[in-house]
Design an enzyme around this catalytic site. Structure first.
Site, PDB file in Angstrom:
ATOM      1  N   VAL A 143       0.835  -1.209   0.000  1.00 10.89           N
ATOM      2  CA  VAL A 143       0.000   0.000   0.000  1.00 10.89           C
ATOM      3  C   VAL A 143       0.869   1.258   0.000  1.00 10.89           C
ATOM      4  CG1 VAL A 143      -1.636   1.351   1.381  1.00 10.89           C
ATOM      5  CG2 VAL A 143      -2.009  -1.084   1.033  1.00 10.89           C
ATOM      6  N   LEU A 191      -7.483  -0.210  -2.709  1.00 13.41           N
ATOM      7  CA  LEU A 191      -6.809  -0.752  -3.891  1.00 13.41           C
ATOM      8  C   LEU A 191      -6.749  -2.274  -3.828  1.00 13.41           C
ATOM      9  CD1 LEU A 191      -3.729  -1.855  -3.085  1.00 13.41           C
ATOM     10  CD2 LEU A 191      -3.220   0.564  -3.074  1.00 13.41           C
ATOM     11  N   LYS A 225     -14.242   0.142   5.587  1.00 15.02           N
ATOM     12  CA  LYS A 225     -13.236  -0.742   4.986  1.00 15.02           C
ATOM     13  C   LYS A 225     -13.496  -2.205   5.367  1.00 15.02           C
ATOM     14  CE  LYS A 225      -9.545  -2.395   3.207  1.00 15.02           C
ATOM     15  NZ  LYS A 225      -9.308  -2.533   1.793  1.00 15.02           N
ATOM     16  N   PHE A 279     -17.125 -11.057  -8.596  1.00 13.23           N
ATOM     17  CA  PHE A 279     -16.944 -11.777  -7.327  1.00 13.23           C
ATOM     18  C   PHE A 279     -17.873 -12.975  -7.173  1.00 13.23           C
ATOM     19  CE2 PHE A 279     -13.853 -10.455  -4.210  1.00 13.23           C
ATOM     20  CZ  PHE A 279     -13.215  -9.449  -4.937  1.00 13.23           C
ATOM     21  N   CYS A 315      -5.487  -9.426   3.078  1.00 10.05           N
ATOM     22  CA  CYS A 315      -6.608  -8.594   3.543  1.00 10.05           C
ATOM     23  C   CYS A 315      -7.846  -9.381   3.970  1.00 10.05           C
ATOM     24  CB  CYS A 315      -6.979  -7.584   2.469  1.00 10.05           C
ATOM     25  SG  CYS A 315      -5.684  -6.365   2.225  1.00 10.05           S
ATOM     26  N   ARG A 330       0.857 -14.131   0.783  1.00 14.53           N
ATOM     27  CA  ARG A 330       0.282 -14.196   2.132  1.00 14.53           C
ATOM     28  C   ARG A 330      -1.068 -14.920   2.086  1.00 14.53           C
ATOM     29  NH1 ARG A 330       1.440  -7.924   3.851  1.00 14.53           N
ATOM     30  NH2 ARG A 330       0.873  -7.597   1.677  1.00 14.53           N
TER      31      ARG A 330
HETATM   32  P1  NAD Z   1       3.148  -4.575   3.994  1.00  6.94           P
HETATM   33  O1  NAD Z   1       3.513  -5.557   5.011  1.00  6.94           O
HETATM   34  O2  NAD Z   1       3.346  -4.875   2.532  1.00  6.94           O
HETATM   35  O3  NAD Z   1       3.915  -3.194   4.282  1.00  6.94           O
HETATM   36  C1  NAD Z   1       4.083  -2.623   5.536  1.00  6.94           C
HETATM   37  C2  NAD Z   1       5.429  -1.917   5.577  1.00  6.94           C
HETATM   38  O4  NAD Z   1       5.544  -1.223   6.833  1.00  6.94           O
HETATM   39  C3  NAD Z   1       6.628  -2.867   5.515  1.00  6.94           C
HETATM   40  O5  NAD Z   1       7.495  -2.440   4.473  1.00  6.94           O
HETATM   41  C4  NAD Z   1       7.305  -2.723   6.890  1.00  6.94           C
HETATM   42  O6  NAD Z   1       8.707  -2.849   6.833  1.00  6.94           O
HETATM   43  C5  NAD Z   1       6.894  -1.306   7.256  1.00  6.94           C
HETATM   44  N1  NAD Z   1       6.987  -0.992   8.684  1.00  6.94           N
HETATM   45  C6  NAD Z   1       6.685  -1.764   9.771  1.00  6.94           C
HETATM   46  N2  NAD Z   1       6.882  -1.074  10.904  1.00  6.94           N
HETATM   47  C7  NAD Z   1       7.316   0.161  10.550  1.00  6.94           C
HETATM   48  C8  NAD Z   1       7.684   1.320  11.267  1.00  6.94           C
HETATM   49  N3  NAD Z   1       7.653   1.350  12.587  1.00  6.94           N
HETATM   50  N4  NAD Z   1       8.095   2.415  10.582  1.00  6.94           N
HETATM   51  C9  NAD Z   1       8.147   2.385   9.216  1.00  6.94           C
HETATM   52  N5  NAD Z   1       7.792   1.312   8.486  1.00  6.94           N
HETATM   53  C10 NAD Z   1       7.381   0.217   9.123  1.00  6.94           C
HETATM   54  O7  NAD Z   1       1.616  -4.222   4.265  1.00  6.94           O
HETATM   55  P2  NAD Z   1       0.531  -3.724   3.196  1.00  6.94           P
HETATM   56  O8  NAD Z   1      -0.009  -4.873   2.441  1.00  6.94           O
HETATM   57  O9  NAD Z   1       1.051  -2.547   2.491  1.00  6.94           O
HETATM   58  O10 NAD Z   1      -0.636  -3.265   4.204  1.00  6.94           O
HETATM   59  C11 NAD Z   1      -0.539  -2.096   4.998  1.00  6.94           C
HETATM   60  C12 NAD Z   1      -1.911  -1.784   5.543  1.00  6.94           C
HETATM   61  O11 NAD Z   1      -2.820  -1.479   4.459  1.00  6.94           O
HETATM   62  C13 NAD Z   1      -2.562  -2.928   6.320  1.00  6.94           C
HETATM   63  O12 NAD Z   1      -3.332  -2.403   7.360  1.00  6.94           O
HETATM   64  C14 NAD Z   1      -3.468  -3.564   5.283  1.00  6.94           C
HETATM   65  O13 NAD Z   1      -4.548  -4.228   5.868  1.00  6.94           O
HETATM   66  C15 NAD Z   1      -3.944  -2.355   4.497  1.00  6.94           C
HETATM   67  N6  NAD Z   1      -4.365  -2.626   3.129  1.00  6.94           N
HETATM   68  C16 NAD Z   1      -3.653  -3.499   2.372  1.00  6.94           C
HETATM   69  C17 NAD Z   1      -4.044  -3.714   1.042  1.00  6.94           C
HETATM   70  C18 NAD Z   1      -3.296  -4.682   0.173  1.00  6.94           C
HETATM   71  O14 NAD Z   1      -3.829  -5.050  -0.873  1.00  6.94           O
HETATM   72  N7  NAD Z   1      -2.098  -5.096   0.525  1.00  6.94           N
HETATM   73  C19 NAD Z   1      -5.148  -3.032   0.512  1.00  6.94           C
HETATM   74  C20 NAD Z   1      -5.820  -2.132   1.321  1.00  6.94           C
HETATM   75  C21 NAD Z   1      -5.424  -1.939   2.642  1.00  6.94           C
END
Ligand code: NAD
Length: 444
Positions: free
Chosen positions: A11, A151, A205, A250, A261, A329
């Site tokens: 994200v 997204l 969400k 879907f 997610c 994942r």
């Molecule tokens: P991700 O694990 O891909 O990315 C998270 C990032 O945060 C990692 O790079 C990690 O190193 C970093 N991080 C952890 N602790 C940190 C800190 N203290 N300071 C700075 N960086 C730090 O996760 P994601 O898939 O991007 O998801 C992030 C959020 O968005 C979650 O809550 C998820 O539910 C939500 N989300 C994800 C998606 C998706 O499709 N992946 C879509 C919508 C919402």
């Protein structure tokens, strides 16, 4: 505008790149040093169609920066996005340690007004917790806004650049203006920015993801019924999908939903409901159905091989939890692999993008092929776990001589049952009749 994105994963990197693409100056912060180093050196860290081009362009134009230092990252920013992980805790509720940890740190370093935007998926009440965590040490004014992200991995850039809607939860007029200006270039075609209170934004969400997961589990149950009643789920899907109230999307049955997610968000909403004194019955069933569905092909495979998979070799197409991503994942393929290995079988897998991630997780527990045909060599059957486009019209002339048996177990219903039967395959899919070739199955 100067923007900081804290957390540079799926994200965060898409968010940062897309905001840079509309002319903003963006700094992405991450605690993962190796990731920051790679990104700074113009090496993209995830596979997401269309992202690399935008990433490289904005890096070149000096609108996109990366750092491990939160202080440095937020110094000049007017808006700070939190795109941090919210994994399930032991009881299934969203673990807020990353979000609240960063909020606490922000409180100590903010020196002027900022809008702090929660983009992570978080339970109702989190914006209030973030506000409190910042306020503990903070000497300056700030606003906290909830802006959940919708997204989809695989089409994330498109979704971000042209969102169906942008949801913004805030009661602050000042923050509302900042967020409205920031998102204006993304909604020029008229899609709405929906302003609401932050609690409703947070729940929106979870409601969206849980509804979509419900649709999938519902169709998987219909598929189960089809198999028992000799009906064809493809026909039923088309029959109901043409009703506008239901919609066509879907409705595809398969071997369950995965990813970072749906599984965690459904679980977290069930948990939040329980904490609020409400038993969310439908979602408990949605999770149960999905657990069962992930291994839907296993009894079919076992039955075909007369309950003895010891020494059998399976070719596996698809490791990512869905096509067009390298994200593994909660991928159903991983659950299948675990079961097959437990039964004494071996697996050779191919995935266009996710192989390296699986190698890191499973190492040499399975073998990996460089293309979809190499992994078939000497396999007793082919299993399909992800609906990558390149699997849809394969060259059957290459498949037939490589496989020991003309047998396919398809968890994504990629082929027409009659057509594959004509080709002489024994073919099991989800919610459709088993295709048994007229002249029987010839096991080598
Ligand atoms: P991700 O694990 O891909 O990315 C998270 C990032 O945060 C990692 O790079 C990690 O190193 C970093 N991080 C952890 N602790 C940190 C800190 N203290 N300071 C700075 N960086 C730090 O996760 P994601 O898939 O991007 O998801 C992030 C959020 O968005 C979650 O809550 C998820 O539910 C939500 N989300 C994800 C998606 C998706 O499709 N992946 C879509 C919508 C919402």
């Amino acid at each position: 505008m100067k923007i900081t994105v804290v957390g540079t994963g799926y994200v965060g990197l898409v968010t940062g790149t897309c905001f840079a693409e509309t002319g903003n100056d963006v700094t992405c912060v991450d605690i993962d040093k190796a990731k920051v180093e790679k990104l700074t050196n113009a090496q993209i860290t995830i596979y997401e169609p269309g992202l690399e081009k935008l990433f490289l362009r904005n890096l070149r134009e000096d609108r996109l920066h990366f750092t491990t230092s939160l202080e440095e990252g937020v110094k000049d920013a007017s808006i700070i996005f939190l795109a941090l992980p919210t994994p399930p805790g032991e009881d299934g509720s969203a673990d807020l340690k990353y979000v609240l940890g960063v909020a606490d740190h922000l409180g100590k370093i903010l020196t002027d007004y900022k809008v702090i935007v929660d983009k992570s998926t978080v339970p109702v009440g989190t914006a209030e917790k973030v506000r409190k965590a910042i306020a503990k040490n903070c000497k300056t004014e700030f606003d906290v806004v909830s802006n959940p992200e919708f997204l989809r991995e695989g089409v994330a850039v498109e979704d971000f650049m042209k969102p169906d809607r942008v949801v913004i939860g805030t009661e602050s007029e000042r923050a509302r203006k900042v967020m409205g200006d920031l998102y204006a270039p993304f909604v020029r075609q008229g899609n709405p920015i929906i302003f609401m209170d932050e609690r409703s934004a947070e729940l929106t969400k979870y409601a969206a993801n849980s509804f979509l997961a419900t649709k999938i589990s519902f169709m998987n149950e219909i598929a189960q019924l089809c198999e028992r009643l000799d009906a064809d789920v493809d026909m039923v899907r088309r029959g109901i999908g043409s009703d506008e109230r239901i919609g066509k999307r879907f409705l595809f049955p398969g071997i369950g939903y995965g990813g970072s997610c749906f599984p965690k968000d459904v679980q977290a909403l069930v948990r939040s409901s329980a904490e609020a004194g409400y038993d969310f019955k439908i979602l408990n069933s949605v999770m149960d159905v999905n657990e069962r569905q992930k291994l839907h092909l296993m009894p079919k495979i076992k039955k075909f091989f007369k309950n003895n998979l010891k020494g059998k070799k399976f070719a596996l197409w698809g490791l990512a939890f869905k096509p067009n991503t390298d994200d593994i994942r909660e991928a159903p393929a991983l659950y299948m692999i675990e079961e097959l290995l437990k039964e004494g079988a071996s697996v050779c897998a191919y995935d266009p993008e996710a192989t390296n991630n699986v190698k890191q997780l499973l190492g040499d527990q399975i073998s990996y092929a460089d293309n979809q045909y190499d992994c078939l060599e000497g396999a007793d059957a082919l299993i399909i776990a992800t609906e990558w486009n390149e699997f849809r019209t394969p060259n059957f002339l290459k498949i037939v001589p490589a496989l020991r048996n003309k047998v396919i177990f398809d968890g994504r219903n990629l082929f027409e049952t009659n057509a594959i039967k004509e080709l002489g395959f024994y073919y099991e899919s989800v919610g459709r009749m088993t295709a048994v070739p007229t002249n029987g199955v010839h096991n080598k």
